[in-house]
Write an enzyme that holds these catalytic residues in place. Structure first.
Site, short mmCIF file in Angstrom:
data_model
loop_
_atom_site.label_atom_id
_atom_site.label_comp_id
_atom_site.label_asym_id
_atom_site.label_seq_id
_atom_site.Cartn_x
_atom_site.Cartn_y
_atom_site.Cartn_z
N LYS A 13 0.83 -1.21 0.00
CA LYS A 13 0.00 0.00 0.00
C LYS A 13 0.87 1.27 0.00
O LYS A 13 0.62 2.20 -0.75
CB LYS A 13 -0.92 0.03 1.24
CG LYS A 13 -1.90 -1.13 1.30
CD LYS A 13 -2.87 -1.00 2.49
CE LYS A 13 -2.19 -1.08 3.85
NZ LYS A 13 -1.66 -2.42 4.18
N ARG A 88 -9.47 0.56 8.64
CA ARG A 88 -8.93 -0.76 8.99
C ARG A 88 -9.98 -1.64 9.64
O ARG A 88 -9.72 -2.81 9.90
CB ARG A 88 -7.86 -0.60 10.06
CG ARG A 88 -6.43 -0.36 9.64
CD ARG A 88 -5.69 -1.60 9.32
NE ARG A 88 -4.35 -1.70 9.87
CZ ARG A 88 -3.30 -0.98 9.51
NH1 ARG A 88 -3.39 -0.04 8.62
NH2 ARG A 88 -2.12 -1.22 10.04
P1 ADP Z 1 1.13 -2.15 8.14
O1 ADP Z 1 0.02 -1.81 7.18
O2 ADP Z 1 2.41 -2.42 7.46
O3 ADP Z 1 0.74 -3.12 9.19
P2 ADP Z 1 0.94 0.54 9.23
O4 ADP Z 1 2.15 1.39 9.14
O5 ADP Z 1 -0.21 0.84 8.36
O6 ADP Z 1 1.47 -0.92 9.04
O7 ADP Z 1 0.40 0.53 10.73
C1 ADP Z 1 1.23 0.24 11.84
C2 ADP Z 1 0.39 0.10 13.10
O8 ADP Z 1 -0.30 1.32 13.35
C3 ADP Z 1 -0.72 -0.94 13.03
O9 ADP Z 1 -0.25 -2.22 13.36
C4 ADP Z 1 -1.71 -0.39 14.06
O10 ADP Z 1 -1.29 -0.65 15.37
C5 ADP Z 1 -1.62 1.09 13.84
N1 ADP Z 1 -2.61 1.58 12.84
C6 ADP Z 1 -2.33 2.15 11.64
N2 ADP Z 1 -3.45 2.49 10.99
C7 ADP Z 1 -4.48 2.15 11.80
C8 ADP Z 1 -5.90 2.23 11.70
N3 ADP Z 1 -6.50 2.76 10.61
N4 ADP Z 1 -6.64 1.76 12.72
C9 ADP Z 1 -6.06 1.23 13.82
N5 ADP Z 1 -4.74 1.11 13.99
C10 ADP Z 1 -3.94 1.57 12.99
#
Ligand code: ADP
Ligand code: ZN
Length: 215
Positions: A13, A88
Site C-alpha cells: 500500500k 482498517r
Molecule cells: P502495516 O500496514 O504495514 O501493518 P501501518 O504502518 O499501516 O502498518 O500501521 C502500523 C500500526 O499502526 C498498526 O499495526 C496499528 O497498530 C496502527 N494503525 C495504523 N493504521 C491504523 C488504523 N486505521 N486503525 C487502527 N490502527 C492503525
C-alpha cells in the site's frame, strides 16, 4: 484521485501510494506514519497509541477517527488523497462514509491489493525502512537493498527494521488483518467502490489504477 488502498500488511500500500502521488500530486495519508510520528514526538496521541502498535494490535477507532477528521480537511487534500492503512475496521469505514458525506467529498474507488500470503510473509520479514522521519524510504534486503548496506540511498540515514516487524508482531498483525480488515473488501463491494488488483508488481497496480481512472 481520491482512493482507499486496502490490503494486508506488506501488500505494498505504501509503495503504491508513493508512486500514485507522482501521477497527479494527490497526497499519501498513512495512519501508520502519522501514529509513528506521534509516538516519536511523545504527544498525547503517541502515548495512547504506542502499546497497541508494539503488540501489532489496532489503535482504537476513536483515536484514528480524530486524526482523520482533521487530516482530511487540510488544504492539501482538496486535490486528492490516497488513504494508506485506513480504514482498517468496519466501524472506521462507516465513520469515514459519514465524515466524507459531511465534508462533501466523494471517493473514486477502494483498491484491494491482493497478494499471496507466502509473498506477504517474506516481504515483511525482509522489509527495512529509512529511519529519517522526513524520508521513510522502503527497502527490501533481498529484492531492493540500499546501494550501501544499512544506509538510505535517498538521504543517507540508517535503514532499520521497524519495531512491529519482529516475527511475533508480524503474525499478530496478519491475524488482526484477517479478522478486522479483510471484511472491508465486501463492504466496499456493496458500496460499489471495490476494485481488486493482483498486486505482486507495484508498477502493474499503478498502471491498472491509472487506466480505471482514465489517466
Ligand atoms: P502495516 O500496514 O504495514 O501493518 P501501518 O504502518 O499501516 O502498518 O500501521 C502500523 C500500526 O499502526 C498498526 O499495526 C496499528 O497498530 C496502527 N494503525 C495504523 N493504521 C491504523 C488504523 N486505521 N486503525 C487502527 N490502527 C492503525
Ligand atoms: Zn532516507
Amino acid at each position: 484521485m481520491k482512493l482507499i488502498l486496502l490490503g494486508a500488511p506488506g501488500a505494498g500500500k505504501g509503495t503504491v501510494a508513493k508512486l500514485l502521488t507522482e501521477v497527479d500530486g494527490s497526497v499519501q495519508i498513512s495512519t501508520g506514519d502519522i501514529l509513528r510520528g506521534a509516538v516519536r514526538a511523545g504527544t498525547e496521541l503517541g502515548k495512547k497509541a504506542e502499546a497497541f502498535m508494539k503488540a501489532g494490535d489496532l489503535v482504537p477507532d476513536e483515536l484514528i477517527m480524530g486524526i482523520m477528521e482533521e487530516r482530511l480537511q487540510e488544504s492539501d487534500c482538496a486535490n486528492g488523497f490516497l488513504l494508506d492503512g485506513f480504514p482498517r475496521t468496519i466501524p472506521q469505514s462507516e465513520a469515514l462514509k459519514a465524515l466524507l458525506a459531511r465534508i462533501g467529498i466523494e471517493l473514486d474507488m477502494a483498491v484491494n491489493l491482493d497478494v499471496p500470503r507466502d509473498v506477504i510473509l517474506d516481504r515483511l520479514t525482509t522489509r527495512r525502512t529509512c529511519s529519517n522521519p522526513e524520508c521513510q524510504a522502503i527497502y527490501n534486503v533481498k529484492s531492493n537493498p540500499p546501494k550501501q548496506e544499512g544506509i538510505c540511498d535517498k538521504c543517507g540515514s540508517p535503514v532499520i527494521q521497524r519495531d512491529d516487524e519482529t516475527e511475533e508482531a508480524i503474525s499478530k498483525r496478519l491475524e488482526t488483518y484477517n479478522e478486522k480488515t479483510a471484511p472491508l473488501a465486501a463492504y466496499y463491494e456493496k458500496e460499489g467502490l471495490l476494485v481488486n488488483v493482483n498486486a505482486t508488481s507495484s508498477d502493474i497496480v499503478v498502471s491498472t489504477i491509472k487506466e480505471k481512472l482514465g489517466l
